[in-house]
Design a protein around this motif. Sequence first.
Motif, PDB file in Angstrom:
ATOM      1  N   ARG A   1      -3.264   0.110   8.041  1.00 56.88           N
ATOM      2  CA  ARG A   1      -4.091   0.922   7.143  1.00 56.88           C
ATOM      3  C   ARG A   1      -5.434   0.248   6.870  1.00 56.88           C
ATOM      4  O   ARG A   1      -6.485   0.892   6.904  1.00 56.88           O
ATOM      5  CB  ARG A   1      -3.338   1.135   5.822  1.00 56.88           C
ATOM      6  CG  ARG A   1      -4.033   2.025   4.842  1.00 56.88           C
ATOM      7  CD  ARG A   1      -3.241   2.102   3.535  1.00 56.88           C
ATOM      8  NE  ARG A   1      -3.781   3.108   2.669  1.00 56.88           N
ATOM      9  CZ  ARG A   1      -4.841   2.930   1.886  1.00 56.88           C
ATOM     10  NH1 ARG A   1      -5.462   1.769   1.879  1.00 56.88           N
ATOM     11  NH2 ARG A   1      -5.274   3.899   1.121  1.00 56.88           N
TER      12      ARG A   1
ATOM     13  N   PHE B   1      -6.970   9.646   7.692  1.00 59.80           N
ATOM     14  CA  PHE B   1      -6.340   9.330   8.961  1.00 59.80           C
ATOM     15  C   PHE B   1      -5.685   7.955   8.925  1.00 59.80           C
ATOM     16  O   PHE B   1      -4.622   7.747   9.516  1.00 59.80           O
ATOM     17  CB  PHE B   1      -7.381   9.418  10.083  1.00 59.80           C
ATOM     18  CG  PHE B   1      -6.831   9.185  11.455  1.00 59.80           C
ATOM     19  CD1 PHE B   1      -5.997  10.116  12.043  1.00 59.80           C
ATOM     20  CD2 PHE B   1      -7.142   8.033  12.148  1.00 59.80           C
ATOM     21  CE1 PHE B   1      -5.481   9.899  13.310  1.00 59.80           C
ATOM     22  CE2 PHE B   1      -6.635   7.803  13.414  1.00 59.80           C
ATOM     23  CZ  PHE B   1      -5.805   8.736  13.995  1.00 59.80           C
ATOM     24  N   HIS B   2      -6.309   7.018   8.197  1.00 59.23           N
ATOM     25  CA  HIS B   2      -5.738   5.669   8.083  1.00 59.23           C
ATOM     26  C   HIS B   2      -4.384   5.712   7.375  1.00 59.23           C
ATOM     27  O   HIS B   2      -3.473   4.967   7.723  1.00 59.23           O
ATOM     28  CB  HIS B   2      -6.708   4.717   7.376  1.00 59.23           C
ATOM     29  CG  HIS B   2      -7.072   5.129   5.997  1.00 59.23           C
ATOM     30  ND1 HIS B   2      -7.789   6.277   5.710  1.00 59.23           N
ATOM     31  CD2 HIS B   2      -6.817   4.562   4.800  1.00 59.23           C
ATOM     32  CE1 HIS B   2      -7.948   6.386   4.411  1.00 59.23           C
ATOM     33  NE2 HIS B   2      -7.367   5.349   3.834  1.00 59.23           N
TER      34      HIS B   2
ATOM     35  N   LYS C   1      -2.353   8.430   7.376  1.00 55.61           N
ATOM     36  CA  LYS C   1      -1.444   9.139   8.279  1.00 55.61           C
ATOM     37  C   LYS C   1      -0.866   8.201   9.334  1.00 55.61           C
ATOM     38  O   LYS C   1       0.331   8.198   9.583  1.00 55.61           O
ATOM     39  CB  LYS C   1      -2.157  10.305   8.955  1.00 55.61           C
ATOM     40  CG  LYS C   1      -2.329  11.505   8.068  1.00 55.61           C
ATOM     41  CD  LYS C   1      -2.487  12.710   8.971  1.00 55.61           C
ATOM     42  CE  LYS C   1      -2.271  13.975   8.248  1.00 55.61           C
ATOM     43  NZ  LYS C   1      -0.911  14.302   7.941  1.00 55.61           N
ATOM     44  N   VAL C   2      -1.736   7.409   9.951  1.00 55.46           N
ATOM     45  CA  VAL C   2      -1.279   6.495  10.994  1.00 55.46           C
ATOM     46  C   VAL C   2      -0.323   5.449  10.417  1.00 55.46           C
ATOM     47  O   VAL C   2       0.693   5.117  11.030  1.00 55.46           O
ATOM     48  CB  VAL C   2      -2.478   5.813  11.693  1.00 55.46           C
ATOM     49  CG1 VAL C   2      -2.024   4.702  12.616  1.00 55.46           C
ATOM     50  CG2 VAL C   2      -3.308   6.834  12.459  1.00 55.46           C
TER      51      VAL C   2
END
Length: 113
Positions: A81, A101-102, A104-105
């Motif tokens: 993250r 997005f950070h 989610k990943v």
Amino acid sequence: MARAGRRIAALAIDWALAYAASALFFSRDGFVNGIATTAIFVALQIVFIPTIGGSIGHRLVGLYVVPLTGGWVGPWRPIVRSILLGLVIPALVWDSDQRGFHDKVAGTVLVRG
């Protein structure tokens, strides 16, 4: 889920802390090293998310970083993250749930505490 106002406030606090540390230790001729500032920012995220549940900025505005599956965030999620957050672009891409997005990943979510 945390809203944009608190997220931005937490980010500003964390960047200010990283900038201050960078200015103290890595400035030269009145210029602050941007790479050092980013590295300090990422390091602070990696250290404080698993230990206190969020960065210093998150905690000051009442936010926590938690995994979607519940439980402890663990050591790898903050690393993934934080590196993505340091790249900036993934943090600017949000979905309809306002998760970056950070997040989610990494399988995390930023919530109000």
